[in-house]
Design a protein around this motif. Structure first.
Motif, PDB file in Angstrom:
ATOM      1  N   ALA A 133       0.832  -1.213   0.000  1.00 44.21           N
ATOM      2  CA  ALA A 133       0.000   0.000   0.000  1.00 44.21           C
ATOM      3  C   ALA A 133       0.860   1.254   0.000  1.00 44.21           C
ATOM      4  CB  ALA A 133      -0.932  -0.004   1.214  1.00 44.21           C
ATOM      5  N   ALA A 134       1.941   1.227   0.773  1.00 42.90           N
ATOM      6  CA  ALA A 134       2.846   2.382   0.831  1.00 42.90           C
ATOM      7  C   ALA A 134       3.504   2.628  -0.515  1.00 42.90           C
ATOM      8  CB  ALA A 134       3.898   2.153   1.917  1.00 42.90           C
ATOM      9  N   MET A 135       3.937   1.558  -1.185  1.00 39.78           N
ATOM     10  CA  MET A 135       4.599   1.706  -2.480  1.00 39.78           C
ATOM     11  C   MET A 135       3.632   2.266  -3.530  1.00 39.78           C
ATOM     12  SD  MET A 135       7.665   0.928  -1.855  1.00 39.78           S
ATOM     13  CE  MET A 135       8.479   0.742  -3.420  1.00 39.78           C
ATOM     14  N   ALA A 136       2.373   1.825  -3.470  1.00 37.61           N
ATOM     15  CA  ALA A 136       1.367   2.353  -4.396  1.00 37.61           C
ATOM     16  C   ALA A 136       1.146   3.847  -4.155  1.00 37.61           C
ATOM     17  CB  ALA A 136       0.050   1.587  -4.227  1.00 37.61           C
ATOM     18  N   TYR A 137       1.144   4.244  -2.896  1.00 34.62           N
ATOM     19  CA  TYR A 137       0.965   5.658  -2.545  1.00 34.62           C
ATOM     20  C   TYR A 137       2.151   6.485  -3.039  1.00 34.62           C
ATOM     21  CZ  TYR A 137       0.118   9.846   0.274  1.00 34.62           C
ATOM     22  OH  TYR A 137      -0.085  11.141   0.682  1.00 34.62           O
ATOM     23  N   VAL A 138       3.354   5.943  -2.904  1.00 34.76           N
ATOM     24  CA  VAL A 138       4.558   6.633  -3.388  1.00 34.76           C
ATOM     25  C   VAL A 138       4.464   6.854  -4.895  1.00 34.76           C
ATOM     26  CG1 VAL A 138       7.034   6.293  -3.811  1.00 34.76           C
ATOM     27  CG2 VAL A 138       6.096   5.961  -1.519  1.00 34.76           C
ATOM     28  N   ASP A 139       3.991   5.832  -5.615  1.00 35.69           N
ATOM     29  CA  ASP A 139       3.852   5.944  -7.075  1.00 35.69           C
ATOM     30  C   ASP A 139       2.894   7.074  -7.450  1.00 35.69           C
ATOM     31  OD1 ASP A 139       5.625   3.893  -7.504  1.00 35.69           O
ATOM     32  OD2 ASP A 139       4.074   2.346  -7.737  1.00 35.69           O
ATOM     33  N   GLN A 140       1.854   7.258  -6.643  1.00 38.40           N
ATOM     34  CA  GLN A 140       0.856   8.297  -6.918  1.00 38.40           C
ATOM     35  C   GLN A 140       1.367   9.694  -6.580  1.00 38.40           C
ATOM     36  OE1 GLN A 140      -2.540   7.303  -4.539  1.00 38.40           O
ATOM     37  NE2 GLN A 140      -2.875   5.332  -5.548  1.00 38.40           N
ATOM     38  N   THR A 141       2.141   9.817  -5.504  1.00 40.08           N
ATOM     39  CA  THR A 141       2.433  11.139  -4.937  1.00 40.08           C
ATOM     40  C   THR A 141       3.864  11.631  -5.146  1.00 40.08           C
ATOM     41  OG1 THR A 141       3.088  10.206  -2.798  1.00 40.08           O
ATOM     42  CG2 THR A 141       0.746  10.714  -3.104  1.00 40.08           C
ATOM     43  N   GLY A 142       4.792  10.715  -5.450  1.00 40.06           N
ATOM     44  CA  GLY A 142       6.173  11.136  -5.604  1.00 40.06           C
ATOM     45  C   GLY A 142       6.912  11.321  -4.294  1.00 40.06           C
ATOM     46  N   GLY A 143       6.322  10.853  -3.195  1.00 37.68           N
ATOM     47  CA  GLY A 143       7.025  10.877  -1.915  1.00 37.68           C
ATOM     48  C   GLY A 143       8.162   9.869  -1.897  1.00 37.68           C
ATOM     49  N   THR A 144       8.933   9.867  -0.832  1.00 38.59           N
ATOM     50  CA  THR A 144      10.065   8.938  -0.698  1.00 38.59           C
ATOM     51  C   THR A 144       9.694   7.832   0.283  1.00 38.59           C
ATOM     52  OG1 THR A 144      11.690  10.666  -1.133  1.00 38.59           O
ATOM     53  CG2 THR A 144      12.478   8.683  -0.013  1.00 38.59           C
ATOM     54  N   PHE A 145       9.843   6.584  -0.161  1.00 35.41           N
ATOM     55  CA  PHE A 145       9.561   5.449   0.716  1.00 35.41           C
ATOM     56  C   PHE A 145      10.765   5.200   1.617  1.00 35.41           C
ATOM     57  CE2 PHE A 145       9.378   0.732   1.431  1.00 35.41           C
ATOM     58  CZ  PHE A 145       8.264   0.765   2.261  1.00 35.41           C
ATOM     59  N   ILE A 146      10.512   5.165   2.930  1.00 35.26           N
ATOM     60  CA  ILE A 146      11.558   4.892   3.906  1.00 35.26           C
ATOM     61  C   ILE A 146      11.423   3.424   4.320  1.00 35.26           C
ATOM     62  CG2 ILE A 146      12.646   5.616   6.073  1.00 35.26           C
ATOM     63  CD1 ILE A 146      12.475   7.870   4.031  1.00 35.26           C
ATOM     64  N   HIS A 147      12.232   2.563   3.721  1.00 40.69           N
ATOM     65  CA  HIS A 147      12.103   1.124   3.971  1.00 40.69           C
ATOM     66  C   HIS A 147      12.567   0.804   5.397  1.00 40.69           C
ATOM     67  CE1 HIS A 147      12.331  -3.204   3.477  1.00 40.69           C
ATOM     68  NE2 HIS A 147      11.713  -3.073   2.318  1.00 40.69           N
ATOM     69  N   PRO A 148      11.885  -0.116   6.075  1.00 37.55           N
ATOM     70  CA  PRO A 148      12.281  -0.417   7.456  1.00 37.55           C
ATOM     71  C   PRO A 148      13.652  -1.073   7.594  1.00 37.55           C
ATOM     72  CG  PRO A 148      10.461  -1.838   6.756  1.00 37.55           C
ATOM     73  CD  PRO A 148      10.634  -0.808   5.687  1.00 37.55           C
ATOM     74  N   GLY A 182      16.285  -7.631   9.344  1.00 39.32           N
ATOM     75  CA  GLY A 182      17.734  -7.746   9.284  1.00 39.32           C
ATOM     76  C   GLY A 182      18.495  -6.435   9.295  1.00 39.32           C
ATOM     77  N   GLY A 183      17.803  -5.292   9.349  1.00 40.56           N
ATOM     78  CA  GLY A 183      18.499  -4.013   9.331  1.00 40.56           C
ATOM     79  C   GLY A 183      19.344  -3.788  10.568  1.00 40.56           C
ATOM     80  N   LEU A 184      18.784  -4.090  11.740  1.00 39.00           N
ATOM     81  CA  LEU A 184      19.506  -3.924  12.997  1.00 39.00           C
ATOM     82  C   LEU A 184      20.715  -4.857  13.045  1.00 39.00           C
ATOM     83  CD1 LEU A 184      19.606  -2.815  15.977  1.00 39.00           C
ATOM     84  CD2 LEU A 184      18.285  -4.841  16.598  1.00 39.00           C
ATOM     85  N   ALA A 185      20.489  -6.130  12.781  1.00 38.51           N
ATOM     86  CA  ALA A 185      21.566  -7.113  12.850  1.00 38.51           C
ATOM     87  C   ALA A 185      22.652  -6.820  11.814  1.00 38.51           C
ATOM     88  CB  ALA A 185      21.005  -8.523  12.651  1.00 38.51           C
ATOM     89  N   SER A 186      22.250  -6.384  10.622  1.00 42.49           N
ATOM     90  CA  SER A 186      23.234  -6.050   9.585  1.00 42.49           C
ATOM     91  C   SER A 186      24.106  -4.884  10.020  1.00 42.49           C
ATOM     92  CB  SER A 186      22.525  -5.678   8.273  1.00 42.49           C
ATOM     93  OG  SER A 186      21.875  -6.777   7.716  1.00 42.49           O
ATOM     94  N   GLY A 187      23.466  -3.816  10.507  1.00 42.09           N
ATOM     95  CA  GLY A 187      24.224  -2.634  10.907  1.00 42.09           C
ATOM     96  C   GLY A 187      25.177  -2.914  12.040  1.00 42.09           C
ATOM     97  N   ILE A 188      24.667  -3.570  13.089  1.00 48.22           N
ATOM     98  CA  ILE A 188      25.513  -3.862  14.250  1.00 48.22           C
ATOM     99  C   ILE A 188      26.665  -4.787  13.862  1.00 48.22           C
ATOM    100  CG2 ILE A 188      25.579  -5.078  16.470  1.00 48.22           C
ATOM    101  CD1 ILE A 188      22.817  -3.968  17.072  1.00 48.22           C
ATOM    102  N   VAL A 224       8.620 -10.510  10.448  1.00 50.50           N
ATOM    103  CA  VAL A 224       8.831 -10.374   9.016  1.00 50.50           C
ATOM    104  C   VAL A 224       9.058 -11.776   8.473  1.00 50.50           C
ATOM    105  CG1 VAL A 224      10.338  -9.391   7.241  1.00 50.50           C
ATOM    106  CG2 VAL A 224       9.843  -8.092   9.314  1.00 50.50           C
ATOM    107  N   LYS A 225       8.411 -12.105   7.336  1.00 47.26           N
ATOM    108  CA  LYS A 225       8.504 -13.476   6.842  1.00 47.26           C
ATOM    109  C   LYS A 225       9.937 -13.891   6.535  1.00 47.26           C
ATOM    110  CE  LYS A 225       3.770 -13.638   5.164  1.00 47.26           C
ATOM    111  NZ  LYS A 225       2.859 -13.423   4.017  1.00 47.26           N
ATOM    112  N   LYS A 226      10.724 -12.943   6.043  1.00 47.44           N
ATOM    113  CA  LYS A 226      12.145 -13.245   5.832  1.00 47.44           C
ATOM    114  C   LYS A 226      12.897 -11.925   5.725  1.00 47.44           C
ATOM    115  CE  LYS A 226      11.731 -13.577   0.796  1.00 47.44           C
ATOM    116  NZ  LYS A 226      12.066 -14.330  -0.406  1.00 47.44           N
ATOM    117  N   PRO A 227      14.195 -11.934   6.095  1.00 50.64           N
ATOM    118  CA  PRO A 227      15.002 -10.729   5.908  1.00 50.64           C
ATOM    119  C   PRO A 227      15.063 -10.338   4.437  1.00 50.64           C
ATOM    120  CG  PRO A 227      16.116 -12.302   7.340  1.00 50.64           C
ATOM    121  CD  PRO A 227      14.942 -13.017   6.728  1.00 50.64           C
ATOM    122  N   GLY A 228      15.483  -9.087   4.181  1.00 48.07           N
ATOM    123  CA  GLY A 228      15.601  -8.634   2.801  1.00 48.07           C
ATOM    124  C   GLY A 228      16.791  -9.259   2.095  1.00 48.07           C
ATOM    125  N   GLU A 229      16.864  -9.055   0.774  1.00 47.82           N
ATOM    126  CA  GLU A 229      17.995  -9.600   0.009  1.00 47.82           C
ATOM    127  C   GLU A 229      19.297  -8.944   0.427  1.00 47.82           C
ATOM    128  OE1 GLU A 229      17.691  -9.840  -4.270  1.00 47.82           O
ATOM    129  OE2 GLU A 229      15.535 -10.203  -4.127  1.00 47.82           O
TER     130      GLU A 229
END
Length: 279
Positions: A133-148, A182-188, A224-229
């Motif tokens: 839903a957020a990505m669809a809204y970004v496509d409509q409005t030109g806002g920036t998606f802040i991925h978790p 995986g953002g926290l674990a990756s960064g740390i 989250v079903k799985k960490p990101g790529e």
């Protein structure tokens, strides 16, 4: 494909968030040290502004945007903590924010996200629905998606915790860190591998969210079903091991932390303690 940040990017993130995000304390605990037979310290990120580490990444990311990008607004999808962090950081940096949340998100987190100034849209069952839903809204409005989590700048912000741990704890052998997206674990782990290469770093997942699990966990912050790529590619290199804990173990850890340290932590924040005390 985005590439993993290095130590220079994590150090730059620390400069960006300095004076805004808190340097959280490391807390020695006699109870858990006795339980496991070696000194145990807790990095108390529940004392961070908005109540979680997520503020570090959100601040880093929104601060990296050009003024016209901020003016167009930022958009997030979150079960709670990331949404609150994006709302707070956007307010501080003068960007309008809209956050998409699953319809059964905890009302305390929904209310907090609104109170920090964001527009909140509730809908769908899982965080993946909110991301769509957020990505669809970004496509409509030109806002920036802040991925978790699937973003090098977000990962750099979360990695500032690793730099703090390395400076706060002289004798360090093992670091145990939650794994959701995986953002926290990756960064740390990236930060610690750069400044303390000999450490053992263990990731912890909630078994309910994994393939074959119930699909539910009280650790909703890492549901989250799985960490990101990007994050999984990092964790494959930086982690020594990933272990699982179940909801019973997580609940026991939440209660024990509250009873013995007086810190109120949510399920996602307690998974490392759950792994520790369950062996």
């Amino acid at each position: 494909m985005a590439t993993a940040p290095g130590l220079p990017e994590i150090e730059r993130a620390r400069e960006v968030i300095a004076g805004v995000a808190r340097v959280t304390p490391v807390y020695p605990t006699e109870t858990f040290s006795r339980l496991v037979g070696r000194p145990v310290l807790l990095k108390v990120e529940c004392l961070q502004r908005t109540g979680s580490f997520k503020l570090r990444g959100a601040l880093s990311k929104i601060a990296s945007l050009e003024p016209e990008q901020r003016a167009a607004g930022v958009v997030a999808a979150s079960a709670g903590n990331h949404g609150q962090a994006v709302a707070w950081a956007a307010r501080e940096l003068g960007a309008p924010a809209r956050v998409f949340m699953p319809q059964d998100s905890p009302m305390a987190k929904v209310d907090a996200t609104r109170n920090y100034g964001a527009e909140v849209e509730l809908g769908g069952q899982a965080i993946e629905d909110s991301i769509d839903a957020a990505m669809a809204y970004v496509d409509q409005t030109g806002g920036t998606f802040i991925h978790p989590f699937e973003d090098p700048v977000i990962i750099s912000g979360q990695g500032t915790i690793g730099l703090e741990i390395a400076e706060q704890v002289d004798e360090l052998e093992t670091v145990i860190v939650p794994v959701g997206g995986g953002g926290l674990a990756s960064g740390i782990s990236l930060a610690l591998r750069a400044v303390r290469p000999g450490l053992r770093i263990i990731g912890v997942q909630a078994s309910g969210t994994l393939p074959g699990g119930s699909g539910f966990t009280i650790a909703d912050g890492i549901a989250v079903k799985k960490p990101g790529e990007l994050t999984m590619g990092i964790l494959d290199v930086t982690l020594d091991e990933i272990v699982e804990v179940d909801d019973e173990q997580i609940a026991q850890a939440v209660v024990l932390v509250a009873e013995r340290t007086k810190f109120v932590v949510e399920g996602a924040g307690a998974v490392s303690v759950a792994a520790l005390i369950s062996g």
